[in-house]
Design a protein around this motif. Structure first.
Motif, PDB file in Angstrom:
ATOM      1  N   PHE A   1      43.028  46.359  33.248  1.00 19.38           N
ATOM      2  CA  PHE A   1      42.406  45.430  34.184  1.00 19.38           C
ATOM      3  C   PHE A   1      40.932  45.236  33.869  1.00 19.38           C
ATOM      4  CE2 PHE A   1      46.197  46.356  36.510  1.00 19.38           C
ATOM      5  CZ  PHE A   1      46.476  45.157  37.161  1.00 19.38           C
ATOM      6  N   ILE A   2      40.461  44.031  34.069  1.00 21.42           N
ATOM      7  CA  ILE A   2      39.044  43.733  33.905  1.00 21.42           C
ATOM      8  C   ILE A   2      38.276  44.498  34.980  1.00 21.42           C
ATOM      9  CG2 ILE A   2      37.358  41.863  34.197  1.00 21.42           C
ATOM     10  CD1 ILE A   2      39.629  40.092  32.827  1.00 21.42           C
ATOM     11  N   PRO A   3      37.182  45.156  34.619  1.00 16.91           N
ATOM     12  CA  PRO A   3      36.438  45.955  35.601  1.00 16.91           C
ATOM     13  C   PRO A   3      36.110  45.153  36.860  1.00 16.91           C
ATOM     14  CG  PRO A   3      35.598  46.394  33.410  1.00 16.91           C
ATOM     15  CD  PRO A   3      36.593  45.264  33.270  1.00 16.91           C
ATOM     16  N   GLY A   4      36.464  45.718  37.999  1.00 12.07           N
ATOM     17  CA  GLY A   4      36.193  45.065  39.273  1.00 12.07           C
ATOM     18  C   GLY A   4      37.277  44.129  39.757  1.00 12.07           C
ATOM     19  N   ALA A   5      38.306  43.881  38.927  1.00 12.33           N
ATOM     20  CA  ALA A   5      39.338  42.912  39.312  1.00 12.33           C
ATOM     21  C   ALA A   5      40.159  43.393  40.499  1.00 12.33           C
ATOM     22  CB  ALA A   5      40.258  42.612  38.128  1.00 12.33           C
ATOM     23  N   LEU A   6      40.631  44.618  40.447  1.00 13.92           N
ATOM     24  CA  LEU A   6      41.453  45.124  41.543  1.00 13.92           C
ATOM     25  C   LEU A   6      40.656  45.188  42.839  1.00 13.92           C
ATOM     26  CD1 LEU A   6      43.516  47.941  39.792  1.00 13.92           C
ATOM     27  CD2 LEU A   6      44.299  45.673  40.503  1.00 13.92           C
ATOM     28  N   GLU A   7      39.392  45.558  42.734  1.00 12.42           N
ATOM     29  CA  GLU A   7      38.537  45.606  43.917  1.00 12.42           C
ATOM     30  C   GLU A   7      38.315  44.201  44.497  1.00 12.42           C
ATOM     31  OE1 GLU A   7      37.767  49.168  41.370  1.00 12.42           O
ATOM     32  OE2 GLU A   7      37.984  47.008  41.028  1.00 12.42           O
ATOM     33  N   ALA A   8      38.150  43.216  43.606  1.00 11.00           N
ATOM     34  CA  ALA A   8      37.954  41.834  44.067  1.00 11.00           C
ATOM     35  C   ALA A   8      39.198  41.325  44.784  1.00 11.00           C
ATOM     36  CB  ALA A   8      37.611  40.929  42.888  1.00 11.00           C
ATOM     37  N   VAL A   9      40.370  41.606  44.227  1.00 10.28           N
ATOM     38  CA  VAL A   9      41.612  41.169  44.861  1.00 10.28           C
ATOM     39  C   VAL A   9      41.776  41.839  46.223  1.00 10.28           C
ATOM     40  CG1 VAL A   9      44.130  41.217  44.696  1.00 10.28           C
ATOM     41  CG2 VAL A   9      42.756  40.604  42.691  1.00 10.28           C
ATOM     42  N   ALA A  10      41.463  43.134  46.293  1.00 11.16           N
ATOM     43  CA  ALA A  10      41.566  43.846  47.570  1.00 11.16           C
ATOM     44  C   ALA A  10      40.631  43.230  48.608  1.00 11.16           C
ATOM     45  CB  ALA A  10      41.248  45.321  47.374  1.00 11.16           C
ATOM     46  N   ALA A  11      39.441  42.834  48.185  1.00 13.36           N
ATOM     47  CA  ALA A  11      38.481  42.219  49.107  1.00 13.36           C
ATOM     48  C   ALA A  11      38.957  40.844  49.552  1.00 13.36           C
ATOM     49  CB  ALA A  11      37.112  42.120  48.440  1.00 13.36           C
ATOM     50  N   VAL A  12      39.608  40.104  48.655  1.00 15.92           N
ATOM     51  CA  VAL A  12      40.186  38.807  49.021  1.00 15.92           C
ATOM     52  C   VAL A  12      41.249  38.998  50.102  1.00 15.92           C
ATOM     53  CG1 VAL A  12      41.667  36.936  48.176  1.00 15.92           C
ATOM     54  CG2 VAL A  12      39.673  37.642  46.847  1.00 15.92           C
ATOM     55  N   ARG A  13      42.107  39.971  49.901  1.00  8.03           N
ATOM     56  CA  ARG A  13      43.156  40.236  50.895  1.00  8.03           C
ATOM     57  C   ARG A  13      42.552  40.709  52.216  1.00  8.03           C
ATOM     58  NH1 ARG A  13      48.091  39.648  48.936  1.00  8.03           N
ATOM     59  NH2 ARG A  13      48.643  40.208  46.791  1.00  8.03           N
ATOM     60  N   ALA A  14      41.477  41.504  52.145  1.00  7.24           N
ATOM     61  CA  ALA A  14      40.836  42.007  53.357  1.00  7.24           C
ATOM     62  C   ALA A  14      40.280  40.871  54.203  1.00  7.24           C
ATOM     63  CB  ALA A  14      39.733  42.997  53.002  1.00  7.24           C
ATOM     64  N   ARG A  15      40.002  39.739  53.582  1.00  8.50           N
ATOM     65  CA  ARG A  15      39.512  38.564  54.314  1.00  8.50           C
ATOM     66  C   ARG A  15      40.654  37.751  54.905  1.00  8.50           C
ATOM     67  NH1 ARG A  15      34.251  36.102  51.341  1.00  8.50           N
ATOM     68  NH2 ARG A  15      33.169  38.060  50.934  1.00  8.50           N
ATOM     69  N   GLY A  16      41.866  38.208  54.712  1.00  7.17           N
ATOM     70  CA  GLY A  16      43.017  37.487  55.236  1.00  7.17           C
ATOM     71  C   GLY A  16      43.485  36.341  54.367  1.00  7.17           C
ATOM     72  N   LEU A  17      43.016  36.297  53.117  1.00  6.56           N
ATOM     73  CA  LEU A  17      43.387  35.213  52.212  1.00  6.56           C
ATOM     74  C   LEU A  17      44.618  35.594  51.396  1.00  6.56           C
ATOM     75  CD1 LEU A  17      39.846  34.281  50.840  1.00  6.56           C
ATOM     76  CD2 LEU A  17      41.009  33.434  52.894  1.00  6.56           C
ATOM     77  N   LYS A  18      45.386  34.590  51.026  1.00  2.00           N
ATOM     78  CA  LYS A  18      46.550  34.815  50.179  1.00  2.00           C
ATOM     79  C   LYS A  18      46.119  34.840  48.712  1.00  2.00           C
ATOM     80  CE  LYS A  18      49.622  32.803  53.597  1.00  2.00           C
ATOM     81  NZ  LYS A  18      50.587  31.730  53.937  1.00  2.00           N
ATOM     82  N   VAL A  19      46.920  35.518  47.906  1.00  2.00           N
ATOM     83  CA  VAL A  19      46.606  35.686  46.488  1.00  2.00           C
ATOM     84  C   VAL A  19      47.728  35.063  45.669  1.00  2.00           C
ATOM     85  CG1 VAL A  19      46.231  37.334  44.622  1.00  2.00           C
ATOM     86  CG2 VAL A  19      45.281  37.781  46.905  1.00  2.00           C
ATOM     87  N   GLY A  20      47.428  33.918  45.057  1.00  2.00           N
ATOM     88  CA  GLY A  20      48.407  33.252  44.206  1.00  2.00           C
ATOM     89  C   GLY A  20      48.092  33.465  42.741  1.00  2.00           C
ATOM     90  N   SER A  21      49.012  33.047  41.873  1.00  2.00           N
ATOM     91  CA  SER A  21      48.754  33.189  40.441  1.00  2.00           C
ATOM     92  C   SER A  21      49.515  32.150  39.642  1.00  2.00           C
ATOM     93  CB  SER A  21      49.134  34.595  39.955  1.00  2.00           C
ATOM     94  OG  SER A  21      50.531  34.792  39.941  1.00  2.00           O
ATOM     95  N   THR A  22      48.847  31.629  38.610  1.00  2.00           N
ATOM     96  CA  THR A  22      49.486  30.778  37.613  1.00  2.00           C
ATOM     97  C   THR A  22      49.117  31.326  36.243  1.00  2.00           C
ATOM     98  OG1 THR A  22      47.675  29.182  37.259  1.00  2.00           O
ATOM     99  CG2 THR A  22      49.155  28.775  39.125  1.00  2.00           C
ATOM    100  N   THR A  23      49.911  30.970  35.240  1.00  2.00           N
ATOM    101  CA  THR A  23      49.667  31.493  33.901  1.00  2.00           C
ATOM    102  C   THR A  23      50.214  30.559  32.835  1.00  2.00           C
ATOM    103  OG1 THR A  23      50.076  33.381  32.410  1.00  2.00           O
ATOM    104  CG2 THR A  23      51.806  32.857  33.996  1.00  2.00           C
ATOM    105  N   GLY A  24      49.614  30.629  31.662  1.00  2.00           N
ATOM    106  CA  GLY A  24      50.141  29.923  30.504  1.00  2.00           C
ATOM    107  C   GLY A  24      51.250  30.687  29.817  1.00  2.00           C
ATOM    108  N   TYR A  25      51.493  31.931  30.238  1.00  2.00           N
ATOM    109  CA  TYR A  25      52.611  32.710  29.712  1.00  2.00           C
ATOM    110  C   TYR A  25      53.932  32.214  30.305  1.00  2.00           C
ATOM    111  CZ  TYR A  25      49.676  36.529  27.793  1.00  2.00           C
ATOM    112  OH  TYR A  25      48.794  37.284  27.071  1.00  2.00           O
ATOM    113  N   ASN A  26      55.029  32.422  29.568  1.00  2.00           N
ATOM    114  CA  ASN A  26      56.344  32.083  30.099  1.00  2.00           C
ATOM    115  C   ASN A  26      56.934  33.280  30.853  1.00  2.00           C
ATOM    116  OD1 ASN A  26      57.342  33.851  28.124  1.00  2.00           O
ATOM    117  ND2 ASN A  26      57.869  32.196  26.706  1.00  2.00           N
TER     118      ASN A  26
END
Length: 279
Positions: free
Chosen positions: A112-137
């Motif tokens: 993981f990129i440093p701080g990524a998991l913490e950033a996602v946790a903070a996003v969730r703590a704000r009540g926001l949803k976490v979506g994802s898109t990717t160029g991978y199949n």
């Protein structure tokens, strides 16, 4: 007193953040796909530079292979080596080889990129949803999501290249995110990505966009390589990478997702003031 609307239906409140994967959440430098593309073309007798391999990064991998094969230098090599012009049938052949090759490589670049998991946790703590898109199949993401989940990252949805009729820079994958997450208002969503086409994906869907300049493809360095640079050289390269994402239309550019929260604060303020993202 009016009852507050749920975040997903309030046009003046953030509802979700949609993250890219490689170069944004994990794989600092987006190295797994780049190396796989170079090795893929080598297997077919074609010399491909790292810079060439990174050019179309972020689009669906079939489209990426097609774009590489159309580069004049690559097309000339293919004609000389294989006796015919590079065509879609060749893309199909290379894509069949690429998928297991990239799936095998991602495990080596799953940190993981440093701080990524913490950033996602903070996003969730704000009540926001976490979506994802990717160029991978999907086959590649089966490997990536298993590794990510073991480390604690499980977004609320996943939309892969190949799931829909078109991938980036079209808005279709983002629209699927809206449906999956129950989002009414695109302007309440923030798209975070390290590639130009990923930024354009968000813009075309009507969302705010945040480019990550240092951790992703725009920079193209591993974390160790980045840390070895002198501060002055870091700044020069940061400026170049940021300019690429700004030129693609990013509303904000940060070094990595570790710097996302102040950006969300500012977007939230602008939304409450009636602003909407401009393309």
């Amino acid at each position: 007193m009016n009852t507050p609307l749920p975040a997903s239906t309030d046009p003046q409140a953030l509802s979700a953040v949609v993250f890219d994967w490689a170069g944004t959440i994990l794989d600092f430098g987006s190295c797994a796909p780049m190396g796989a593309f170079v090795r893929l073309f080598e297997q077919f007798g074609i010399a491909l530079t790292i810079e060439q391999a990174r050019g179309p990064m972020g689009v669906a991998k079939w489209d990426h292979i097609q774009a590489l094969g159309r580069l004049p230098e690559v097309a000339a090599q293919w004609q000389a080596r294989h006796g015919h012009a590079f065509g879609d049938a060749d893309v199909d052949r290379l894509y069949e080889v690429f998928t297991p090759m990239n799936a095998a490589a991602v495990a080596d670049f799953a940190d993981f990129i440093p701080g990524a998991l913490e950033a996602v946790a903070a996003v969730r703590a704000r009540g926001l949803k976490v979506g994802s898109t990717t160029g991978y199949n999907r086959p590649i993401m089966e490997v990536v999501t298993r590794l990510a989940a073991a480390a604690g990252y499980v977004p609320d949805n996943l939309v892969c290249a190949g799931d829909l009729a078109a991938g980036r820079p079209s808005p279709l994958m983002m629209w699927r995110c809206f449906a999956d997450l129950g989002i009414w208002w695109p302007a309440t969503v923030v798209k975070v990505d390290d590639t130009e086409v990923g930024i354009q994906e968000g813009l075309h869907a009507g969302t705010w966009t945040v480019g990550v300049a240092v951790s992703g493809n725009a920079m193209g360095l591993t974390l160790a390589e980045w840390n070895r640079l002198a501060p002055a050289e870091q700044q020069v390269r940061r400026s170049v990478a940021a300019a690429r994402l700004e030129a693609a239309g990013a509303h904000y550019v940060v070094d990595s997702v570790a710097e996302l929260l102040p950006v969300l604060d500012d977007i939230g303020r602008r939304l409450r003031g009636g602003e909407r993202p401009q393309r």
